[in-house]
Write a protein that holds these residues in place. Sequence first.
Motif, mmCIF file in Angstrom:
data_model
loop_
_atom_site.group_PDB
_atom_site.id
_atom_site.type_symbol
_atom_site.label_atom_id
_atom_site.label_comp_id
_atom_site.label_asym_id
_atom_site.label_seq_id
_atom_site.Cartn_x
_atom_site.Cartn_y
_atom_site.Cartn_z
ATOM 1 N N ARG A 37 0.831 -1.211 0.000
ATOM 2 C CA ARG A 37 0.000 0.000 0.000
ATOM 3 C C ARG A 37 0.861 1.255 0.000
ATOM 4 N NH1 ARG A 37 -5.552 -0.653 0.295
ATOM 5 N NH2 ARG A 37 -5.967 -2.860 0.107
ATOM 6 N N ARG A 38 1.971 1.220 0.739
ATOM 7 C CA ARG A 38 2.892 2.375 0.816
ATOM 8 C C ARG A 38 4.293 1.863 0.471
ATOM 9 N NH1 ARG A 38 2.466 5.030 6.505
ATOM 10 N NH2 ARG A 38 3.960 6.455 5.553
ATOM 11 N N PRO A 39 4.611 1.783 -0.823
ATOM 12 C CA PRO A 39 5.889 1.202 -1.216
ATOM 13 C C PRO A 39 7.081 2.077 -0.845
ATOM 14 C CG PRO A 39 4.770 2.084 -3.137
ATOM 15 C CD PRO A 39 3.825 2.221 -1.976
ATOM 16 N N VAL A 40 8.121 1.410 -0.355
ATOM 17 C CA VAL A 40 9.384 2.082 -0.057
ATOM 18 C C VAL A 40 10.529 1.221 -0.590
ATOM 19 C CG1 VAL A 40 8.620 3.393 1.965
ATOM 20 C CG2 VAL A 40 9.485 1.072 2.265
ATOM 21 N N LEU A 41 11.587 1.911 -0.987
ATOM 22 C CA LEU A 41 12.791 1.253 -1.473
ATOM 23 C C LEU A 41 13.788 1.166 -0.329
ATOM 24 C CD1 LEU A 41 14.407 0.167 -3.946
ATOM 25 C CD2 LEU A 41 15.226 2.525 -4.258
ATOM 26 N N LEU A 42 14.320 -0.021 -0.111
ATOM 27 C CA LEU A 42 15.328 -0.235 0.917
ATOM 28 C C LEU A 42 16.715 -0.036 0.310
ATOM 29 C CD1 LEU A 42 13.988 -3.514 2.570
ATOM 30 C CD2 LEU A 42 13.264 -1.173 2.955
ATOM 31 N N TYR A 85 13.696 -5.622 14.868
ATOM 32 C CA TYR A 85 15.008 -6.219 14.614
ATOM 33 C C TYR A 85 16.096 -5.216 14.225
ATOM 34 C CZ TYR A 85 11.807 -10.140 14.299
ATOM 35 O OH TYR A 85 10.815 -11.033 14.555
ATOM 36 N N GLY A 86 15.707 -4.070 13.656
ATOM 37 C CA GLY A 86 16.679 -3.068 13.249
ATOM 38 C C GLY A 86 17.560 -3.488 12.087
ATOM 39 N N LYS A 87 17.078 -4.468 11.316
ATOM 40 C CA LYS A 87 17.886 -4.980 10.208
ATOM 41 C C LYS A 87 17.054 -5.109 8.936
ATOM 42 C CE LYS A 87 20.882 -7.692 13.203
ATOM 43 N NZ LYS A 87 22.253 -7.408 12.974
ATOM 44 N N ASP A 88 17.741 -5.011 7.815
ATOM 45 C CA ASP A 88 17.127 -5.269 6.516
ATOM 46 C C ASP A 88 16.925 -6.784 6.415
ATOM 47 O OD1 ASP A 88 16.712 -5.868 3.764
ATOM 48 O OD2 ASP A 88 17.752 -4.029 3.179
ATOM 49 N N PRO A 89 15.689 -7.252 6.259
ATOM 50 C CA PRO A 89 15.441 -8.699 6.230
ATOM 51 C C PRO A 89 16.038 -9.395 4.995
ATOM 52 C CG PRO A 89 13.448 -7.517 5.705
ATOM 53 C CD PRO A 89 14.461 -6.484 6.109
ATOM 54 N N PHE A 90 16.453 -8.624 4.020
ATOM 55 C CA PHE A 90 16.981 -9.216 2.798
ATOM 56 C C PHE A 90 18.489 -9.449 2.839
ATOM 57 C CE2 PHE A 90 13.077 -6.997 1.732
ATOM 58 C CZ PHE A 90 12.356 -8.026 1.150
ATOM 59 N N ASN A 91 19.204 -8.680 3.687
ATOM 60 C CA ASN A 91 20.654 -8.854 3.739
ATOM 61 C C ASN A 91 21.224 -8.779 5.163
ATOM 62 O OD1 ASN A 91 20.676 -6.132 4.360
ATOM 63 N ND2 ASN A 91 21.421 -5.485 2.360
#
Length: 101
Positions: free
Chosen positions: A37-42, A60-66
């Motif tokens: 609904r509210r897209p953001v780029l990491l 978690y304070g972390k990017d779940p992808f890296n």
Amino acid sequence: QTPGTEEAEELEFERWLNELEEYPKGFEDQILNTLIRRPVLLPSGNVTDYNCIFQNICNYGKDPFNNNPLYIDQLEPLPELEKQINDWIEQKRVEWKALRK
């Protein structure tokens, strides 16, 4: 319309929308597999929904992808994609209303 009918109709539409098997490419959140609904780029280059990643950052304070540290101010809003998603939702609303007749 009676009071509450509009809200009930919106809830029914949202339920129907969430039950769709597929969303257009780029419209599905890669973490929850739900409609963005509210897209953001990491910083990692991934696109996700603001509410989803906000919760992830708080927990978690972390990017779940890296697994790199991630902060709210690193999220880049994507207003053009948000408009595309909203336009698609409105198309689906028209389709849904036609199915209900």
